[in-house]
Write an enzyme that holds these catalytic residues in place. Structure first.
Site, PDB file in Angstrom:
ATOM      1  N   SER B 149       0.835  -1.198   0.000  1.00  0.00           N
ATOM      2  CA  SER B 149       0.000   0.000   0.000  1.00  0.00           C
ATOM      3  C   SER B 149       0.876   1.257   0.000  1.00  0.00           C
ATOM      4  O   SER B 149       1.695   1.444  -0.900  1.00  0.00           O
ATOM      5  CB  SER B 149      -0.941  -0.053   1.214  1.00  0.00           C
ATOM      6  OG  SER B 149      -1.857   1.009   1.194  1.00  0.00           O
ATOM      7  N   ASP B 316      -9.703  -4.563  -5.315  1.00  0.00           N
ATOM      8  CA  ASP B 316      -9.179  -3.342  -4.672  1.00  0.00           C
ATOM      9  C   ASP B 316      -9.726  -2.118  -5.396  1.00  0.00           C
ATOM     10  O   ASP B 316      -9.436  -1.908  -6.572  1.00  0.00           O
ATOM     11  CB  ASP B 316      -7.647  -3.373  -4.733  1.00  0.00           C
ATOM     12  CG  ASP B 316      -6.984  -2.243  -3.946  1.00  0.00           C
ATOM     13  OD1 ASP B 316      -7.675  -1.276  -3.566  1.00  0.00           O
ATOM     14  OD2 ASP B 316      -5.765  -2.341  -3.710  1.00  0.00           O
ATOM     15  N   HIS B 349      -8.347  -4.049  -0.950  1.00  0.00           N
ATOM     16  CA  HIS B 349      -7.014  -3.475  -0.750  1.00  0.00           C
ATOM     17  C   HIS B 349      -6.264  -4.143   0.393  1.00  0.00           C
ATOM     18  O   HIS B 349      -5.045  -4.291   0.344  1.00  0.00           O
ATOM     19  CB  HIS B 349      -7.166  -1.973  -0.478  1.00  0.00           C
ATOM     20  CG  HIS B 349      -5.864  -1.261  -0.342  1.00  0.00           C
ATOM     21  ND1 HIS B 349      -4.948  -1.193  -1.372  1.00  0.00           N
ATOM     22  CD2 HIS B 349      -5.296  -0.602   0.704  1.00  0.00           C
ATOM     23  CE1 HIS B 349      -3.890  -0.505  -0.966  1.00  0.00           C
ATOM     24  NE2 HIS B 349      -4.077  -0.138   0.283  1.00  0.00           N
TER      25      HIS B 349
END
Lengths: 375, 375
Positions: B149, B316, B349
């Protein structure tokens, strides 16, 4: 408490009392509606449009009100929902603040606005109220009911609770039940409003108004109504021309931030916050599986309609494509000639408002294929 | 102002002054880190893990701190990032509140917390600070940098600004630049915090704390970190067992609502709000196209790394799959042996935290294929 009623709106009184599905009843309530075209002698050319959460009944310009409407490109003479052929009726949703009775309306029992004394609102109540308008206009059977988003839910409720009220259905970016992602988004929108101290348990006025809460709720709405794909092309990483103030690293700097702000500013003072809460929650509660052991497919299969078209959009994250496919499959199991049409519009849930190039032919094609109405 | 520092955290001092990319400098700043395994004599078995926005450096249990970490299933002896083979280092991000210097840390110039006097933070600053830790541990060249991320952004910045610092890269649910959907979500999260009167321009304390703003921000985070698909299966339309109070139609009623509330409650008092604002904004600003006329492909192609794997997740919505594909393509254009691996995890995500069944083999497979480190 302001209501936002379009010019020259027309009204139909609801029966009084008007019982509500979750309990309680409305007294002296009314529905706002607007029309385009003429009901033919056979009374078989009526098309009812049921809206999403925020629009009023003024879908497009007409003689009574030449102001453009929220579905201007779709409704009118020669347009996809052609008022030269169809008698088009659009109703403002029950519980709204744009003419139909809602939390901002005066409660005849007290002479003051209902606010949170408005009874719990369900999608089914809105469908029942729409049916009253249909009957009041002398329409026995609609040629078609067209519902968008929340209106797509209401259209299904209408067919379920009023068998035979419509020969056909166009369900656009709708759903037969709310799923947890959209419940979560709406729950957060409501929380933003309710956390605003100026919401004050629903007891605000124009001077002390939950503006921040409404702004947050609206921005979250706009984010989830559109799509990442559209925004990549539209905004990319473009910065605002006016430099942000040097001492605020968290001020708006990207175009997408000011776009959201602009949308929110236009909305927050033009929609009643309590009305927003009620309509929002009514969507969470909607579930056609009710009365069928939670089996939404069975709920859909119990609906009787001749033809149906469920249109969805690939980039919709709020009412995802599987939900429109579910509608078409369920109605087909009930004997309808039902099609599912997934569209590649980049604009997400709101595509039906803007991607007229795709939605126009889809809707007009469906309507044109119907047996020609009488004269 | 509380910092949340794991037990037995270790620290590396940053050079003082430590210049920041967007201007200003830190004085007397430090980085918190944790390690697993042993650096071999050849010093060629080091793997650096760069985290997302909220984790600390304690990725997994070790001798110094047997508490389970945030990536417990991935890091340790015999695990996918195997500490029997690799010397694993994880740093807490610069600007965080979990050991590394951030807005909640004491500004040596004033003796009080920085709060909004902390200089503007960029992903690149975090990468430079991580590079200091790497050098301080005697590592000339990392075998691999793994970033998740925000850490996936930082890993790219590290390679860009410190050529040769790593032989390989595993970039997980990362991005080479922020796109408008994620900017919009983060902007709204920051607005929720800043709108909370108790945020008070960054000047809050434990008694007057922007709890509501943090709760909103966190809920919006959790909604966008997971996926609709996962929640359909997990929550569906399940109601809470405790009936909601009868007089509040807007109280929590669905399981998904209390799930969000629980997540938020666990977070709001365990992360510094100002730190959240700084880290959040740093992601918006990140763009590897900077210095390449906004051409992110050119920015990626300018990076030198031997092997790379960009892993993304189909569900995501925050760092969509195209962004990991973009990373692999760009690095390949720069001469890297770079692969793109899209995974069908339903968890969105955050899948890398929970879908170990898919992420474990993907990461271990990549690491195992490297030339065996020395002894």
């Amino acid at each position: 408490m302001t209501e936002f009623i379009p010019a020259n709106a027309r009204f139909v009184d609801l029966p009084s009392p008007f019982p509500m599905k979750r309990g309680g009843a409305l007294h002296g309530a009314r529905m706002a509606y607007d029309t385009w075209g003429t009901l033919n002698a056979a009374r078989d050319n009526a098309v009812l449009v049921l809206t999403g959460l925020s629009p009023d009944a003024h879908a497009a310009a007409n003689e009574a009100n030449p102001e453009p409407g929220w579905w201007e490109a779709m409704v009118g003479p020669g347009k996809p929902i052609d008022s030269e052929r169809w008698f088009v009726v659009c109703v403002n949703a029950l519980g709204s603040c744009k003419g139909s009775t809602g939390p901002a309306s005066i409660d005849p029992a007290t002479g003051r606005p209902y606010r949170l004394d408005f009874p719990e609102l369900s999608i089914e109540d809105g469908a029942d109220a729409a049916a009253v308008v249909v009957r009041a206009l002398g329409i026995e059977r609609l040629a078609c009911v067209i519902g968008n988003s929340m209106g797509g839910m209401a259209a299904l409720a209408l067919l379920q609770r009023h068998p035979g009220i419509a020969r056909s259905l166009v369900d656009i970016s709708g759903a037969a039940r709310a799923l947890p992602f959209s419940i979560a988004i709406r729950s957060l929108q409501r929380e933003a409003i309710r956390l605003d101290p100026k919401w004050n348990g629903g007891d605000y006025d124009d001077d002390a108004y939950p503006e921040s809460g409404m702004r947050m709720a609206r921005k979250l709405g706009v984010i989830t109504y559109r799509s990442a794909l559209e925004w990549d092309g539209r905004f990319g990483r473009v910065r605002l021309e006016d430099e942000r103030e040097d001492d605020d690293p968290f001020g708006f700097e990207f175009q997408v931030e000011s776009y959201l702000e602009g949308h929110a500013r236009r909305f927050v003072r033009r929609f009643d916050p309590n009305s927003y809460l009620y309509l929002s929650r009514s969507m969470d509660w909607f579930d056609l599986g009710e009365g069928h052991d939670g089996d939404v497919h069975a709920g859909l299969a119990a609906i009787r309609v001749e033809r149906a078209l469920a249109i969805g959009v690939q980039t919709d994250i709020l009412f995802p494509l599987q939900q429109q496919e579910e509608i078409a499959e369920g109605l087909r199991a009930g004997g309808a000639n039902a099609a599912f049409l997934p569209l590649p519009s980049p604009q997400g849930h709101d595509a039906f408002l803007v991607d007229i190039e795709r939605f126009g032919p889809a809707v007009s094609g469906f309507l044109n294929a119907m047996r020609a109405p009488g004269r």
